[in-house]
Design a protein around this motif. Sequence first.
Motif, mmCIF file in Angstrom:
data_model
loop_
_atom_site.group_PDB
_atom_site.id
_atom_site.type_symbol
_atom_site.label_atom_id
_atom_site.label_comp_id
_atom_site.label_asym_id
_atom_site.label_seq_id
_atom_site.Cartn_x
_atom_site.Cartn_y
_atom_site.Cartn_z
ATOM 1 N N GLN B 200 0.776 -1.147 -0.078
ATOM 2 C CA GLN B 200 -0.034 0.085 -0.024
ATOM 3 C C GLN B 200 0.884 1.301 -0.022
ATOM 4 O O GLN B 200 0.521 2.273 0.316
ATOM 5 N N GLY B 201 1.939 1.394 -0.466
ATOM 6 C CA GLY B 201 3.150 2.252 -0.503
ATOM 7 C C GLY B 201 3.979 2.006 -1.665
ATOM 8 O O GLY B 201 4.018 0.713 -2.284
ATOM 9 N N GLN B 218 4.872 1.918 12.236
ATOM 10 C CA GLN B 218 4.977 3.178 12.423
ATOM 11 C C GLN B 218 3.879 3.792 13.763
ATOM 12 O O GLN B 218 2.714 3.096 13.939
ATOM 13 N N ARG B 292 3.603 10.272 11.493
ATOM 14 C CA ARG B 292 4.006 9.085 11.719
ATOM 15 C C ARG B 292 5.213 8.913 11.751
ATOM 16 O O ARG B 292 6.459 9.389 11.226
ATOM 17 N N SER B 358 6.130 -0.726 8.443
ATOM 18 C CA SER B 358 4.842 -0.634 7.741
ATOM 19 C C SER B 358 4.285 0.812 8.149
ATOM 20 O O SER B 358 4.252 1.180 9.218
ATOM 21 N N GLY B 359 3.955 1.554 7.144
ATOM 22 C CA GLY B 359 3.213 2.856 7.359
ATOM 23 C C GLY B 359 1.933 2.940 7.737
ATOM 24 O O GLY B 359 1.160 3.726 8.506
ATOM 25 N N ALA B 360 1.142 1.929 7.398
ATOM 26 C CA ALA B 360 -0.230 1.687 7.630
ATOM 27 C C ALA B 360 -0.476 0.935 8.624
ATOM 28 O O ALA B 360 0.203 0.116 9.198
#
Lengths: 415, 415
Positions: B200-201, B218, B292, B358-360
């Motif tokens: 998703q990035g 994050q 984040r 993971s950003g999400a």
Amino acid sequence: MSQLSPSTALPLDGQALLLQIRLLGEIGAEPEQDGRTRIALTDADKAGRDQLLRWMEALDLEIRIDRIGNIFGTLRADGDQQAPLMIGSHIDSVANAGALDGCYGVLAGLAVVRAFREAGVRPTRPITVAAFTNEEGVRYQPDMMGSLVHAGGLNVDAALETLGTDGTRLGDELVRIGYAGDLEPGALVPHEYLELHIEQGPVLEVEGVQIGVVENLQGISWQQVTVKGSANHAGTTPMHLRHDAGSVAAAAITHLREIAVDGTLATVGCLRLEPNLINVIPRKAVFTVDLRDPDEARLQAAEKRLADALAHLAETEGVEIHSERLVRFEPVIFDSDLASAIAASANRLGFSHRRMTSGAGHDAQMIARIAPAAMIFVPSQGGVSHNPREHTSDELLLTGAEVLLDVVCQRLARS
Amino acid sequence: MSQLSPSTALPLDGQALLLQIRLLGEIGAEPEQDGRTRIALTDADKAGRDQLLRWMEALDLEIRIDRIGNIFGTLRADGDQQAPLMIGSHIDSVANAGALDGCYGVLAGLAVVRAFREAGVRPTRPITVAAFTNEEGVRYQPDMMGSLVHAGGLNVDAALETLGTDGTRLGDELVRIGYAGDLEPGALVPHEYLELHIEQGPVLEVEGVQIGVVENLQGISWQQVTVKGSANHAGTTPMHLRHDAGSVAAAAITHLREIAVDGTLATVGCLRLEPNLINVIPRKAVFTVDLRDPDEARLQAAEKRLADALAHLAETEGVEIHSERLVRFEPVIFDSDLASAIAASANRLGFSHRRMTSGAGHDAQMIARIAPAAMIFVPSQGGVSHNPREHTSDELLLTGAEVLLDVVCQRLARS
């Protein structure tokens, strides 16, 4: 009836002026919001016009209405056909407005005429009080339409075809409310034109000055800027891989503060983001830029600096930027002789005054195309206008009217 | 049926996995928009759950549903009561979604189980495939609800009382669609937890890497900032007398770019101005800030720098600024042993990989509270998700599933 001599100081009936301001302000009133709405060529505007005509008739003025609905009430001079000294403004309003914007200038014109009537003095030149159609431009664009048509800047037939935001045709609405006159626009070219208005800004109040001698009017440049970047997840897209339309818009707005120096004004009033979601980098930002300057060269320089900054941002941020011109008026320089006369009257009457620039547009800027024109400002409390909180004290309203009356007396003594 | 030994490489039925992804993606499809909508506990979500149960039944899994509607399908090991190795994610979606977010991880879990079934191999420890309720949090807040309840972070009775954006009560909807189970949440504590997900990035795609070894997630800080200035006329208010809420918001957004360094991400996704008129200085600006960082100390430092910048702006610009905290999650550090196992499997299979954050948010971050957990990412084309254009090639989807299967085999060989 006597002729007016230079030294004559006519008394102003201040209470009559204040009463008329109050009464006109009750037409279209919205008590729950404390304001009034008389948008051009609506039933409320018709009611305001009908009231104005009754007051003109009571002063025995010669009333003429032109094809765009501008109303002129003239106090004749001795059997001559001289061009009139015109005092004008407008009585249409924005939605939920104050009682002063425009109305003050028209009713102060009636107060000047009343001073002549009550003193039994016949002017050496006709005095015409004008109420121009659709100055606000809320329902029909452009604003200042009646005075623009009067000055020959817009063909009357084209103006009558204007479609409103509600789909109505201006010419039809004018007929419907009974104000489609037969006078050809521009038939009545004034010898000189004066407009008394509230400042609609904070300068006079902040400086504690009673009278603004308006010697020019800012040029206006309105643009809509569209920034197209890429929408992406706020949590997964590293900063260096972003094309953030909102961030670019913010940088442009911040840069505008550097452009707004030396008398240039810059405002971003509208801004919207897409998709406008908390965790999505904005794909698109659309914002408006309002630039104003009394000096055309400086206004052009500000436009150029903005365009350069946007081009730079487009390149460095990897976004597309498109600017669309919405409105562009060059600055207007009012008649310096008339401005000096206003300053002289304020001096003579013992009122503090300062030379200033009008930041807003006014009918005077259109009439300045065909006749010497200038404006007189009085302070606006808190600089507020287009709002029920618009306010100027009775004392200051009368101060402005007395200056207007004195200028008229002085100018007529010269002619 | 044989026991699994460390060297056994089970074959993955890639076509079955891809077919199930396609079929699940057709449930709730909106052909005119090319996407699908299966928001938690709607009829479409029920249809997706029903399909998942049929597939679990076909694999002869032991199905259990807990009181918050989480679905668990378990492939039993030899007559033991060991804690299972859990593979999980979710099958609810946002509106107009892609087919991969969440579903890929659940269906890859089924593919792992299928590999054991088809090879006739019995695992040394139970394998449970989990589909957690309401990961997206579209209709009911908070998101990641099912895994949060499972991990004991939210009381199930409180969760059942949650009111949706449409006024419905979560518990009622759960009963209505037939997924109010009787298993007490948290009864099934995994020995280890794995989640396979699309990134998703853009990072993996940009770097041309096949597998992301997700070693942490994050921390997230969401705020809503309200700036209150003064509305005034754009043409009449000198720059030095302004209290421009929009300009202050722009300065804050520009400052955020300086805060977003060293791995901190900062996004302003939502912004609105009042009154949002071209020639009126904004009275009010409301914007969101999404910060984040995988490091809690850095995240706190970023929050502090923003607060300081806002306080400075409030003072220098003469505006009021108020910040409201909307969401705050501390960073999650995944199990390093499990992350190393993922890297080792990618290596063994010859796939390029990188450690990443993971950003999400994901269900794995909740399960990490009660068990060793880690995630495997595959690239997202263009970094796009929550959108019908969400895409990962079949080849990369199978690459991720093969890594997952290999990690499971290696972990079971150890236990």
